[in-house]
Design a protein around this motif. Structure first.
Motif, PDB file in Angstrom:
ATOM      1  N   ALA A 102       0.566  -1.237   0.220  1.00  0.00           N
ATOM      2  CA  ALA A 102      -0.068   0.147  -0.058  1.00  0.00           C
ATOM      3  C   ALA A 102       0.862   1.232   0.054  1.00  0.00           C
ATOM      4  N   ALA A 103       2.056   1.147   0.497  1.00  0.00           N
ATOM      5  CA  ALA A 103       2.658   2.348   0.725  1.00  0.00           C
ATOM      6  C   ALA A 103       3.316   2.837  -0.420  1.00  0.00           C
ATOM      7  N   CYS A 106     -13.268  10.671  -1.271  1.00  0.00           N
ATOM      8  CA  CYS A 106     -12.183  11.056  -2.192  1.00  0.00           C
ATOM      9  C   CYS A 106     -11.179   9.932  -2.623  1.00  0.00           C
ATOM     10  N   GLY A 107     -11.245   8.709  -2.067  1.00  0.00           N
ATOM     11  CA  GLY A 107     -10.601   7.780  -2.282  1.00  0.00           C
ATOM     12  C   GLY A 107      -9.134   7.818  -1.833  1.00  0.00           C
ATOM     13  N   LEU A 108      -8.937   7.993  -0.683  1.00  0.00           N
ATOM     14  CA  LEU A 108      -7.614   8.164   0.120  1.00  0.00           C
ATOM     15  C   LEU A 108      -7.687   7.271   1.180  1.00  0.00           C
ATOM     16  N   LYS A 109      -6.337   6.805   1.406  1.00  0.00           N
ATOM     17  CA  LYS A 109      -6.148   5.928   2.561  1.00  0.00           C
ATOM     18  C   LYS A 109      -4.890   6.342   3.474  1.00  0.00           C
ATOM     19  N   VAL A 110      -4.858   6.172   4.669  1.00  0.00           N
ATOM     20  CA  VAL A 110      -3.653   6.453   5.505  1.00  0.00           C
ATOM     21  C   VAL A 110      -2.813   5.313   5.770  1.00  0.00           C
ATOM     22  N   VAL A 111      -1.636   5.166   5.455  1.00  0.00           N
ATOM     23  CA  VAL A 111      -0.943   3.943   5.675  1.00  0.00           C
ATOM     24  C   VAL A 111       0.180   4.388   6.340  1.00  0.00           C
ATOM     25  N   ARG A 112       1.086   3.135   6.677  1.00  0.00           N
ATOM     26  CA  ARG A 112       2.298   3.525   7.501  1.00  0.00           C
ATOM     27  C   ARG A 112       3.491   3.264   6.299  1.00  0.00           C
ATOM     28  N   ILE A 113       4.570   3.914   6.561  1.00  0.00           N
ATOM     29  CA  ILE A 113       5.553   3.716   5.577  1.00  0.00           C
ATOM     30  C   ILE A 113       6.290   2.458   5.583  1.00  0.00           C
ATOM     31  N   ALA A 158      -1.252  11.098  -2.428  1.00  0.00           N
ATOM     32  CA  ALA A 158      -2.218  11.979  -2.508  1.00  0.00           C
ATOM     33  C   ALA A 158      -1.687  13.461  -2.539  1.00  0.00           C
ATOM     34  N   GLY A 159      -2.022  14.163  -3.439  1.00  0.00           N
ATOM     35  CA  GLY A 159      -1.590  15.702  -3.470  1.00  0.00           C
ATOM     36  C   GLY A 159      -2.184  16.565  -2.484  1.00  0.00           C
ATOM     37  N   ARG A 176      -3.496   7.357  -2.803  1.00  0.00           N
ATOM     38  CA  ARG A 176      -4.652   7.026  -3.545  1.00  0.00           C
ATOM     39  C   ARG A 176      -5.165   5.838  -3.897  1.00  0.00           C
ATOM     40  N   VAL A 177      -6.150   5.277  -3.604  1.00  0.00           N
ATOM     41  CA  VAL A 177      -6.458   3.784  -3.600  1.00  0.00           C
ATOM     42  C   VAL A 177      -6.964   3.790  -5.129  1.00  0.00           C
ATOM     43  N   PRO A 178      -6.640   2.750  -5.950  1.00  0.00           N
ATOM     44  CA  PRO A 178      -7.311   2.528  -7.265  1.00  0.00           C
ATOM     45  C   PRO A 178      -8.803   2.410  -7.337  1.00  0.00           C
ATOM     46  N   LYS A 179      -9.384   2.690  -8.314  1.00  0.00           N
ATOM     47  CA  LYS A 179     -10.583   2.607  -8.363  1.00  0.00           C
ATOM     48  C   LYS A 179     -11.060   0.916  -8.520  1.00  0.00           C
TER      49      LYS A 179
END
Length: 607
Positions: A458-459, A541-548, A464-465, A599-602
């Motif tokens: 996922a990282a 908005c299709g966003l996700k918070v992930v760890r590095i 996301a901008g 940004r997660v794919p559609k």
């Protein structure tokens, strides 16, 4: 003997009667003449008595005498007009208008800002800013800033800053006379008690009528230009600046084209760079001045910002005129200088519109500065990776083909299944006839990344901008604001109900202000990041918070990220804005918590 006594008795009786008659005659004048003039000792009492009502007006002879201790009728009628006290006037303060105090008026302080002051009566202080002062009556201090002073009366101090001073024949300056940047003219009969201090800069600053007219016709209306004869000179100034911008476009066509392309392709980042530059430039200058060591650098920064602003103005005018120049194709009329000329004419006309004129002027300057700064940043970023690729992929013993091929083929273009030997074949083909494929294969290649795994973590998804993250945050703020309002209104209703049942005191009140809202927003973010990896706004908005490090989100990371958001917000929101200028698209709270937003794919579910 008897005969003589008988004759004597009638004689005595006649004498007695005659005496009584004389006595009565002496008493009768005092009783019959009461209107006679009083004696001299009673004349003073008659003078002090109230005078009798005046008889009808009759012409008195010219020779008639009157008392000198009583004024004549004509004198009595003229004295009130001659000794009438001046009319009292309070302090007079005017903005954009002239002020005058007449002869029969006495005022306090007289202040005129962007206007002239004329004082013929009496006053304490007379001050004019961007205006002239004319004093012909008594006053205390007379001050004019960016204006001239004329004094023909009694004053204490006279001060003129960037203006001339003229003293009339009746001028009596009991204090000091100070003129800074002006000329002092004195009449031969004028007196100055202490002295004259005239500080001249070699240039005469005595005429500010044009500048005052510009303020009255333009500045007060929120514009730079006006269709008025008094400010016709401002159109000449605007034409001179437009000619300067056209000259910049002729000399630096490449820079103008590059900046206009930046604004066309990345408008959001350019505006963000403008905001950051306007906010951070004064802070940087203040910090440099505080350190004392950086004071010599401050003039260079100021000059650099000024030049960037002027160049940015030319860029903005070219962008405004570009839609018109495109109609002429790729001929000579497509030159940026023509666009600057067309855009400058349109913008100059907008400068004459009230309110809109000053807004257009400021916005063009700020956005143009941001475009220039952001273009310089992009240029610096493009130059660094090219130099790095050339040094990393250059094989020892071959500085021609390997360097050229490596610089034109970045590491990100290597397919996941391609190894070192497969990557060396294109290098051998482009190295020349002398270099064989075997020598290139045998040469050690430094810096080639290992093959990427088939499973993409996922990282590694696209970051996301700034704008998409700002939109998601805006949606979350609206949601949390509504929830906070409902929660606190429900709690207040519940507390009010319990207070009626005497379970709570009446003084217990719940306040849902900004601190409560920020606390609710932090709790909401930490819970959503832990359980869903995103928020409601992020889902939309299709966003996700992930760890590095690709590890799952835990409570510690979610809590640290939520608390760090307050740090990003305290510094004027700079921690959130940092996403726009960071290479890894990370905010301050992302770097503290070791997270990022992707940004997660559609088609991939975020719930």
């Amino acid at each position: 003997m008897k005969t003589s006594s008988r004759q004597l008795f009638p004689a005595l009786a006649a004498a007695l009667l005659l005496g009584l008659a004389f006595a009565r005659a002496a008493d009768e004048p005092q009783q019959k003449t009461p209107d006679a003039a009083p004696p001299s000792n009673e004349k003073a009492a008659a003078d002090n008595a109230a005078p009798a009502p005046a008889a009808p007006a009759q012409a008195q002879p010219a020779s008639e005498l009157r008392r000198v201790d009583t004024p004549a009728a004509a004198d009595t009628a003229a004295s009130p007009a001659e000794t009438r006290a001046p009319r009292e006037v309070q302090d007079v303060v005017s903005m954009g208008h002239d002020v005058s105090v007449e002869k029969d008026e006495r005022a306090g302080d007289v202040v005129a800002v962007f206007g002239s002051a004329r004082m013929e009566g009496e006053s304490r202080d007379v001050v004019a800013v961007m205006g002239n002062v004319r004093v012909t009556g008594p006053a205390q201090d007379v001050v004019a800033v960016l204006g001239n002073v004329y004094v023909n009366g009694r004053t204490h101090d006279v001060v003129a800053v960037l203006g001339d001073v003229e003293l009339g024949p009746q001028a009596d300056v009991q204090g000091d006379l100070v003129s800074i940047g002006g000329v002092v003219t004195r009449d031969a009969k004028a007196s100055v008690r202490h002295g004259v201090q005239n500080i001249s800069f070699g240039v005469k600053f005595g005429h500010f009528d044009r500048l005052r007219a510009w303020f009255m016709e333009c500045a007060l209306w929120g514009r730079l230009l006006a269709f008025d004869r008094a400010v016709a000179w401002t159109w000449l100034v605007a034409a001179a600046f437009l000619a300067f911008y056209v000259l910049l476009a002729l000399l630096f066509r490449g820079g103008i084209d590059r900046c206009t392309q930046t604004l066309a392709t990345r408008p959001g980042s350019s505006i963000l760079a403008a905001i950051l530059t306007v906010l951070l430039a004064p802070i940087a200058i203040v910090l440099l001045c505080i350190t004392l060591i950086g004071i010599p650098v401050v003039p260079f920064i100021a000059v650099g910002l000024g030049c960037a602003t002027l160049f940015g103005k030319a860029v903005m005018l070219a962008c405004i005129g570009r839609p018109v120049t495109r109609l002429f194709g790729n001929g000579p009329l497509a030159h940026p200088a023509v666009g600057v000329l067309i855009g400058g004419v349109l913008v100059t006309l907008l400068y004459a519109v009230p309110i809109l004129g000053i807004l257009v002027f400021k916005l063009l300057g700020w956005i143009g500065l941001g475009v220039v700064v952001y273009t310089l940043m992009l240029t610096t970023r493009r130059e660094k990776p090219a130099a790095a690729n050339a040094s990393v992929f250059a094989a020892p013993g071959d500085a021609t083909g390997a360097t050229t091929a490596a610089s034109t083929m970045p590491a990100q273009t290597i397919p996941p299944s391609t190894g070192v030997h497969a990557f060396a074949a294109p290098l051998g083909a482009m190295a020349g006839a002398e270099t064989s494929a075997a020598s290139v294969i045998a040469a050690p290649v430094v810096g080639v990344p290992p093959p990427l795994p088939t499973a993409v973590p996922a990282a590694t998804l696209p970051r996301a901008g700034f704008w998409i993250r700002l939109w998601a945050l805006f949606l979350d703020i609206i949601l949390v604001a509504v929830l906070t309002s409902l929660i606190f209104e429900t709690l207040e209703w519940f507390v009010a109900l319990l207070s009626q049942l005497r379970a709570f005191p009446h003084a217990l009140r719940l306040h849902g202000g900004p601190p409560s809202f920020l606390l609710m927003l932090g709790v909401y973010g930490a819970l959503m990041w832990k359980f869903r990896g995103t928020t409601i706004g992020g889902i939309i908005c299709g966003l996700k918070v992930v760890r590095i490090d690709n590890r799952p989100m835990d409570w510690a990371t979610a809590a640290v990220r939520a608390v760090s958001c307050f740090l990003s917000l305290v510094v004027v929101g700079l921690g959130f804005i940092w996403v726009a200028i960071d290479e890894d698209k990370q905010s301050w709270h992302d770097r503290i918590a070791g997270t990022t937003v992707v940004r997660v794919p559609k088609g991939v579910s975020l719930v």
